[in-house]
Design a protein around this motif. Structure first.
Motif, PDB file in Angstrom:
ATOM      1  N   UNK A 159       0.781  -1.237   0.000  1.00 46.14           N
ATOM      2  CA  UNK A 159       0.000   0.000   0.000  1.00 46.14           C
ATOM      3  C   UNK A 159       0.806   1.278   0.000  1.00 46.14           C
ATOM      4  N   UNK A 202      -2.187   1.566  -8.136  1.00 43.23           N
ATOM      5  CA  UNK A 202      -3.469   2.257  -7.945  1.00 43.23           C
ATOM      6  C   UNK A 202      -4.372   2.152  -9.175  1.00 43.23           C
ATOM      7  N   UNK A 221     -13.026   5.802  -7.809  1.00 43.93           N
ATOM      8  CA  UNK A 221     -12.186   6.274  -6.705  1.00 43.93           C
ATOM      9  C   UNK A 221     -10.870   5.500  -6.683  1.00 43.93           C
ATOM     10  N   UNK A 222      -9.736   6.211  -6.548  1.00 43.57           N
ATOM     11  CA  UNK A 222      -8.448   5.516  -6.530  1.00 43.57           C
ATOM     12  C   UNK A 222      -8.301   4.589  -5.318  1.00 43.57           C
ATOM     13  N   UNK A 223      -7.863   3.381  -5.568  1.00 44.82           N
ATOM     14  CA  UNK A 223      -7.585   2.424  -4.490  1.00 44.82           C
ATOM     15  C   UNK A 223      -6.375   1.588  -4.883  1.00 44.82           C
ATOM     16  N   UNK A 224      -5.730   1.028  -3.861  1.00 51.37           N
ATOM     17  CA  UNK A 224      -4.588   0.147  -4.098  1.00 51.37           C
ATOM     18  C   UNK A 224      -5.091  -1.229  -4.541  1.00 51.37           C
ATOM     19  N   UNK A 268      -3.279  -3.746  -4.846  1.00 51.23           N
ATOM     20  CA  UNK A 268      -2.539  -4.765  -4.086  1.00 51.23           C
ATOM     21  C   UNK A 268      -3.145  -4.975  -2.712  1.00 51.23           C
ATOM     22  N   UNK A 269      -4.077  -4.112  -2.308  1.00 46.14           N
ATOM     23  CA  UNK A 269      -4.709  -4.260  -0.997  1.00 46.14           C
ATOM     24  C   UNK A 269      -6.187  -4.565  -1.154  1.00 46.14           C
ATOM     25  N   UNK A 270      -6.502  -5.329  -2.188  1.00 45.69           N
ATOM     26  CA  UNK A 270      -7.883  -5.706  -2.426  1.00 45.69           C
ATOM     27  C   UNK A 270      -7.826  -7.056  -3.122  1.00 45.69           C
ATOM     28  N   UNK A 308     -13.201  -9.549  -4.123  1.00 46.39           N
ATOM     29  CA  UNK A 308     -13.932  -8.428  -3.506  1.00 46.39           C
ATOM     30  C   UNK A 308     -14.308  -7.366  -4.525  1.00 46.39           C
ATOM     31  N   UNK A 309     -13.687  -7.413  -5.694  1.00 43.65           N
ATOM     32  CA  UNK A 309     -13.933  -6.371  -6.694  1.00 43.65           C
ATOM     33  C   UNK A 309     -15.132  -6.704  -7.584  1.00 43.65           C
ATOM     34  N   UNK A 310     -15.723  -7.901  -7.371  1.00 41.94           N
ATOM     35  CA  UNK A 310     -16.883  -8.284  -8.189  1.00 41.94           C
ATOM     36  C   UNK A 310     -18.011  -7.286  -7.973  1.00 41.94           C
ATOM     37  N   UNK A 336     -18.014  -4.297  -9.007  1.00 40.33           N
ATOM     38  CA  UNK A 336     -17.527  -2.921  -9.063  1.00 40.33           C
ATOM     39  C   UNK A 336     -16.911  -2.645 -10.430  1.00 40.33           C
ATOM     40  N   UNK A 365       0.971  12.874  -3.031  1.00 36.76           N
ATOM     41  CA  UNK A 365       1.783  12.562  -1.845  1.00 36.76           C
ATOM     42  C   UNK A 365       1.724  11.082  -1.470  1.00 36.76           C
ATOM     43  N   UNK A 366       0.729  10.363  -1.971  1.00 43.12           N
ATOM     44  CA  UNK A 366       0.640   8.943  -1.647  1.00 43.12           C
ATOM     45  C   UNK A 366       1.305   8.036  -2.677  1.00 43.12           C
TER      46      UNK A 366
END
Ligand SMILES: Cc1cc2nc3c(=O)[nH]c(=O)nc-3n(C[C@H](O)[C@H](O)[C@H](O)COP(=O)(O)OP(=O)(O)OC[C@H]3O[C@@H](n4cnc5c(N)ncnc54)[C@H](O)[C@@H]3O)c2cc1C
Ligand code: FES
Ligand code: FES
Lengths: 181, 287
Positions: A64, A70, A76-79, A81-83, A87-89, A91, A152-153
């Motif tokens: 992360x 990303x 919406x931006x998400x990692x 590698x942290x999903x 769980x993305x079904x 979406x 910054x992330x």
């Protein structure tokens, strides 16, 4: 295709997993449905790269911190590698490929990165592009401070960030000029 | 690295979730936003055989504002709570602290309740939970129970939650009218875990200080409240010399050294941050 647990991995605490079950996973990626089988532990980042062959999403740290992986989940931006892929079904996933793959018709952020020399090796770039793309949707006229904050992330080992910040502001300009969609 | 294999459970109700947790016991883990758990799985610091993924539980994604609390469901993402205007006006401290939690991409997925269940001493929200007198609502096959935040945190990453329990919501307490709050922290880079941080609540009654309390981030093993009221009671908030609280803060905190900062630096930092946070609260942030 079954995946046998390899002997060098740490053995399960209880011993009820011997053959890893596979799941049929359907994801909507860049507007099109994709189906593939994978174990529950398949990270979304690996599912995109390995099962779907979408290697634009890069994998750096897998915890992360670097932001290279990303993607946008329902915008919406998400990692990734942290999903888990499972769980993305249901979406809507947008990867860097979804921003544009036509060299003559780059998206505003891609165009700005090119103009401002905001990349060198390009490893970090997909994560910056998705992050900045989503940011400009909600904040079309950022200040320089906001441009700094939005990246910054994400880590970049090459550019020193200055050109990336310039590219955020330039991308906003291109969007305002009604440049490439 | 990649996670070890696990069985993925996707309960569609709290009843189903707690039944599964009861069955798998210590061999199972709740998966919420995964922003703390998945790094741990990826690095194989843990390899539970069962993950009880609560992301499809109905009704857990709501923020409810009551007269004396803001109730945050287990699936409310940090970003959702940060954007909630009613919660922000009912309890400004929530937004003041949430803006310091990680980067936007992490906040889009990580849950506020999850960060409290995770109980990281470097997390902002456990500290906010304690200062606001939050109540943790837990469910298991044995029924539901409410745990006061002060009784919830046992040590870094340790809570009094049982392995078969799931947190359904956290009720953050609202401060009495006239309470001003502030949250300040210092990190190497905005969005990183803080080297030190502080949440303060300053009660003002009839124009003078009636209450002054603080809780800390990254400098105490568990978040607990430091009551500084005696040092400043009865003073006009704008005229207080906040350096009078320095010794009490120094005695209260117990920072550890790591690659980012020495223990002494963290102590010096948190004393300064506490003074500044109270001074800021005294100037503004009327709740
Ligand atoms: C790069 C990076 C930077 C970060 N920076 C910060 C930061 O500066 N400050 C900060 O506070 N956090 C930070 N985080 C962590 C982030 O806030 C997480 O969202 C949060 O700590 C955990 O919430 P989650 O929903 O992701 O929980 P998960 O990762 O799903 O779970 C974490 C733990 O809590 C348990 N748990 C979660 N929900 C429940 C529940 N409802 N009931 C019972 N148990 C539960 C899980 O079993 C697990 O043990 C950062 C994370 C990353 C990756
Ligand atoms: S690979 Fe996902 S954040 Fe680094
Ligand atoms: S361009 Fe090489 S890491 Fe960013």
């Amino acid at each position: 295709m079954t995946e046998q647990i390899m002997s060098h991995t740490s053995p399960p605490v209880g011993s009820d997993i011997t053959v890893e079950p596979l799941h049929e996973i359907t994801l909507s990626v860049n507007g099109a449905p994709h189906t593939a089988t994978a174990p529950a532990r398949r990270l979304l980042s690996d599912f995109l790269r390995r099962e779907l062959g979408l290697t634009g999403t890069h994998v750096g740290c897998e915890h992360g911190v670097c932001g290279a992986c990303t993607v946008l989940v329902d915008g919406a931006p998400m990692r990734s590698c942290l999903m888990f892929a499972i769980s993305a079904q249901g979406h809507e996933i947008t990867t860097v490929e979804g921003l544009g793959t036509d060299m003559d018709n780059l998206s505003p952020v891609q165009q700005a990165f090119k103009e401002c020399h905001a990349l060198q090796c390009g490893f970090c770039t997909p994560g910056f592009l998705t992050t900045i793309h989503a940011f400009l949707e909600t904040n079309p006229s950022p200040t320089e401070a906001e441009a700094r904050e939005v990246v910054s992330g994400n880590l970049c080992r090459c550019t020193g960030y200055q050109n990336i910040i310039k590219a955020v502001l330039r991308a906003a300009e291109i969007r305002r000029e009604g440049g490439a969609a | 690295m990649k996670p070890a294999p696990f069985v993925h459970h996707e309960p569609r109700s709290v009843e189903e979730a707690v039944a599964t947790l009861a069955e798998v016991g210590h061999d199972g883990k709740v998966l919420a936003g995964g922003q703390s758990l998945i790094p741990v799985l990826n690095m194989r610091l843990a390899s539970p055989n069962h993950l009880v993924d609560i992301n499809r539980l109905p009704g857990c994604d709501r923020v409810e504002v009551g007269d004396d609390h803001v109730r945050v469901g287990a699936l409310v993402r940090h970003a959702q709570l940060l954007a909630d205007a009613r919660a922000a006006s009912a309890l400004p401290l929530l937004g003041q602290a949430l803006a310091c939690v990680a980067h936007p991409a992490i906040r889009n997925r990580g849950t506020t309740v999850g960060s409290i269940a995770h109980a990281d001493a470097a997390g902002e929200m456990p500290s906010v939970a304690v200062l606001t007198g939050a109540v943790i609502e837990a469910a298991s096959v044995r029924g539901t129970r409410e745990i006061a935040a002060t009784d919830f945190f046992e040590g870094p990453l340790e809570t009094t939650l049982e392995a078969d329990e799931v947190v359904v919501a956290v009720r953050f307490g609202r401060f009495p009218t006239g309470t001003r709050t502030a949250f300040l922290e210092a990190a190497r880079r905005h969005g990183d875990y803080a080297m030190a941080g502080v949440a303060v609540a300053l009660g003002v009654t009839d124009g003078v200080v009636s209450d002054a309390r603080a809780s800390f981030v990254s400098v105490t093993p568990v978040p607990d409240i430091l009551d500084l009221t005696e040092a400043v009671r009865g003073r006009e908030p704008g005229t207080v010399d906040w350096s009078t609280v320095a010794d009490a803060v120094a005695a209260h905190v117990d920072p550890e050294a790591d690659i980012h900062a020495s223990a002494d630096y963290r102590r010096a930092l948190v004393i300064e941050l506490t003074q500044r946070a109270f001074a800021a609260a005294a100037q503004e942030g009327v709740a």
